[in-house]
Structure formats: C-alpha cells, structure tokens
Design an enzyme around this catalytic site. Structure first.
Site, short mmCIF file in Angstrom:
data_model
loop_
_atom_site.label_atom_id
_atom_site.label_comp_id
_atom_site.label_asym_id
_atom_site.label_seq_id
_atom_site.Cartn_x
_atom_site.Cartn_y
_atom_site.Cartn_z
N VAL A 204 -41.67 -17.53 3.47
CA VAL A 204 -42.78 -18.48 3.41
C VAL A 204 -43.06 -18.98 1.99
CG1 VAL A 204 -43.86 -17.50 5.47
CG2 VAL A 204 -44.49 -16.62 3.20
N ASP A 205 -42.46 -18.36 0.99
CA ASP A 205 -42.67 -18.81 -0.40
C ASP A 205 -41.33 -19.00 -1.09
OD1 ASP A 205 -44.10 -19.61 -2.61
OD2 ASP A 205 -44.41 -17.58 -3.37
#
EC number: 2.7.1.166
Length: 281
Positions: A204-205
C-alpha cells in the site's frame, strides 16, 4: 462533555505518560519450540499493561532494550531518506539492522503520533509485519529478514510498536541509484513488482524510498499495513494492483527530479512493459 481544549490536554497527558514509560518495561522471555519462525516473549506490568516480543530464531539475546536507539548509543544513526523519522541504521556485525518505530502521519499524528488502538496482539502493526516478512521470504521474494518485533499495550486500549529488520548491504533507495536513467533497471523493477503481485502482495506504500537497489538486485521494504490478498481477489486487473502502480508513479514524479518529464515517461513505459509481460516459467 469534554471541550476540545480539555480533550487535547487529556490526550497529551496520557501520551506523555506512555512516552516516559515505554522503554523501561522488561518482558519475560520464553522460547518457542519446533519449526516455528519466531520466538515469543510476553511481559505483564501491573501499572502499564502487557507487551509481546517476537524474535527470529537466528538471533539470541534480543530484549526490549534493543528497540530504543539510546541502547545502541553511537551505533544507531537516523535514516535520512523516506518515512516520518523514527528509523535508525544500527551498526552491528554484518549485515547490520534497521530499527523502525511505527508512527502516524497526517492529522492523527497531532494527537497520537505513536499510539494505535489495541484490538489484540495479532493485529498490532509490528506483529503483522513480522509475520508477513516471514511469509514473503518463504515465497522466495526479495525482502529483508525480520530480526524482531515488539508491541507494548497500555491503558485505555492503546499500544505502541517497533520492528528490527536486517539491513540490505550496500543498498541505496531507487531514486538514489546511479542507474536511475538505465532502462534495464526500470524493466527489472517492473518484473519484481509483477512477482510480488502474482503472489498476492498488496504494497500500500509502494514508493521510491521503499525500493532498494544493491548491485544487480532489487528489494522491496517497509510492509506496514500491507497484506497478502486471497487468491480469489488476485485477478490480473485487480484494482489494488493499479493503486500500487499509481502510488509508485506519483513517487517517481516527486523523488526523481533529475529526470526530465520525457525521460520519466519513457522509463515508466519500460517498467509497465516488463510488468505486463507474461512471466516465463
């Protein structure tokens, strides 16, 4: 009813108490048996709650003190690139380690920068990332090895957390690589991301600071809040995969100012072409 100023004052007092106590509690240690990937240690503190320490079986003598940069004195040096602070390179016998404290960003950081709602140790961010790293390594994916993770539970259902991982030797972040203008590096990154996606990893990052380059190898790091997606949700055109790529593209625009817009677009297309190429088996 609490006024806004009263609520902020109350939260500040609670967090100040936690900050004073967090590194002074010593968990009791017990060894896990069998083929478990980790060693478990739990501690109970009558005044501040409980803690859980997970340790790789390859490491001996790990204690809660290892998660304080002060414990390492001059051997812990702040990581200068990426993140929100709260990360240190720890100089010990090769390959060395990276210590990271979990911290919030955005508006919530003003009220609880390091505190998270406790819903069970298995759901704490450090435990989740420790276990995920073990799963990713078992799949043969290029990630660092987790050394240890800790979560401290405190009053009012809150916890703080930290993790230690092995450092990737002689590595630099993707945007700092001297091969940044090399089309083959971007194609290689596309293939690496595809491997992770094919195995269901939703990073997600995904950004330039969470991709390390060392020699001819690429690694992904920092799996906080990441997860392995069930096979039933791992379609070729899954929306989460597109979000990962879009997140990385935004980071490239921000972190690679030395590349002209046309260079960035050309290199990005090489990444996408390699990503969409059918993997060979």
């Amino acid at each position: 009813m609490w006024s806004r100023a009263g609520l902020v004052g109350k939260l500040s007092a609670i967090l100040a108490y936690w900050a004073f106590n967090v590194f002074t509690r010593k968990p009791m240690v017990c060894r896990a048996e069998g083929n478990d990937l980790l060693t478990l240690a739990t501690g109970t503190h009558s005044d501040s709650g409980t803690s859980l320490l997970l340790v790789s079986p390859r490491y001996e003598g790990v204690t809660a003190s290892w998660f304080s940069p002060d414990f390492w004195k001059g051997r812990a040096k702040p990581v200068s690139s990426g993140g929100r602070g709260g990360a240190w390179f720890v100089d010990m016998e090769p390959p060395g380690m990276v210590l990271r404290h979990y911290r919030r960003g955005g508006m919530m950081a003003r009220f609880a920068e390091k505190a998270y709602l406790f819903t069970g140790f298995e759901q704490t961010r450090s435990v989740a990332e420790f276990r995920l790293l073990g799963q990713l390594r078992s799949l043969g994916l290029p990630v660092p090895e987790a050394v240890a993770a800790i979560a401290w539970k405190y009053r009012l259902f809150w916890y703080r957390a930290a993790i230690l991982v092995e450092r990737i030797p002689n590595s630099v972040t993707f945007s700092d690589s001297d091969r940044l203008s090399d089309e083959s590096l971007w194609a290689q990154l596309g293939q690496v991301i595809r491997r992770f996606h094919d195995n269901g990893l939703n990073h997600v990052d995904l950004n330039c600071d969470n991709i390390l380059v060392t020699g001819d190898q690429l690694y992904l790091i920092d799996f906080d809040r990441c997860k392995l997606v069930p096979e039933s949700e791992n379609e070729t055109d899954s929306a989460w995969k597109q979000r990962n790529l879009e997140r990385l593209q935004r980071s490239v625009r921000k972190r690679c100012p030395g590349l002209s817009p046309s260079q960035r677009e050309n290199l990005w297309q090489h990444l996408l072409q390699a990503y969409h190429r059918q993997p060979s088996h």
